[in-house]
Design an enzyme around this catalytic site. Structure first.
Site, PDB file in Angstrom:
ATOM      1  N   LYS A  65       7.600  34.243 -40.507  1.00  0.00           N
ATOM      2  CA  LYS A  65       6.844  35.350 -40.354  1.00  0.00           C
ATOM      3  C   LYS A  65       7.584  36.533 -40.794  1.00  0.00           C
ATOM      4  CE  LYS A  65       3.643  32.747 -37.591  1.00  0.00           C
ATOM      5  NZ  LYS A  65       2.492  33.086 -37.240  1.00  0.00           N
ATOM      6  N   PRO A  76       4.660  36.938 -33.368  1.00  0.00           N
ATOM      7  CA  PRO A  76       5.435  36.396 -32.376  1.00  0.00           C
ATOM      8  C   PRO A  76       6.163  37.628 -31.434  1.00  0.00           C
ATOM      9  CG  PRO A  76       6.207  35.520 -34.573  1.00  0.00           C
ATOM     10  CD  PRO A  76       5.341  36.738 -34.741  1.00  0.00           C
ATOM     11  N   ILE A  99       1.209  32.412 -32.779  1.00  0.00           N
ATOM     12  CA  ILE A  99       0.036  31.697 -33.046  1.00  0.00           C
ATOM     13  C   ILE A  99       0.571  30.636 -33.983  1.00  0.00           C
ATOM     14  CG2 ILE A  99      -2.122  31.793 -34.459  1.00  0.00           C
ATOM     15  CD1 ILE A  99      -2.432  34.790 -33.898  1.00  0.00           C
TER      16      ILE A  99
END
Length: 114
Positions: free
Chosen positions: A34, A2, A66
């Protein structure tokens, strides 16, 4: 992977910019589940910006990742706007967040793509 770019017309001290980047990094990593080691945050202050034809404190946030779900977007919007309001006096009504759900093949890293 990110990434989050925060642009504002405020003049933010270097220490405060580092704190903002660190806090947003933690928020993004947690919200997206993440590793924070893969989160990139950029803070650009003193930008020439207007919102609603005024230069009252404002911010434009671009956040790409993503697999960014609708639920994650709502959560992140609430948390980022709250942070900017409480710590920098930028009302959530003066913040736009451009969320980008990225395709793996369109994100490069370490000489390849995801």
């Amino acid at each position: 992977m990110p990434f989050c770019r925060i642009e504002t017309n405020l003049n933010i001290t270097d220490d405060s910019k580092e704190n903002l980047a660190s806090t947003v990094s933690e928020i993004v990593a947690t919200a997206l589940a993440k590793p924070e080691a893969r989160v990139m945050v950029l803070v650009a202050d003193k930008m020439t910006m207007s919102f609603g034809a005024t230069a009252t404190p404002t911010a434009l946030v671009t956040l790409g990742s993503i697999g960014l779900s609708k639920e994650q977007r709502c959560d992140l919007s609430e948390k980022i706007c709250s942070l900017l309001d409480i710590n920098y006096g930028i009302s959530g009504k003066r913040v736009y967040i451009d969320f980008r759900d990225l395709e793996r093949s369109n994100v490069g890293w370490d000489g390849s793509t995801f």
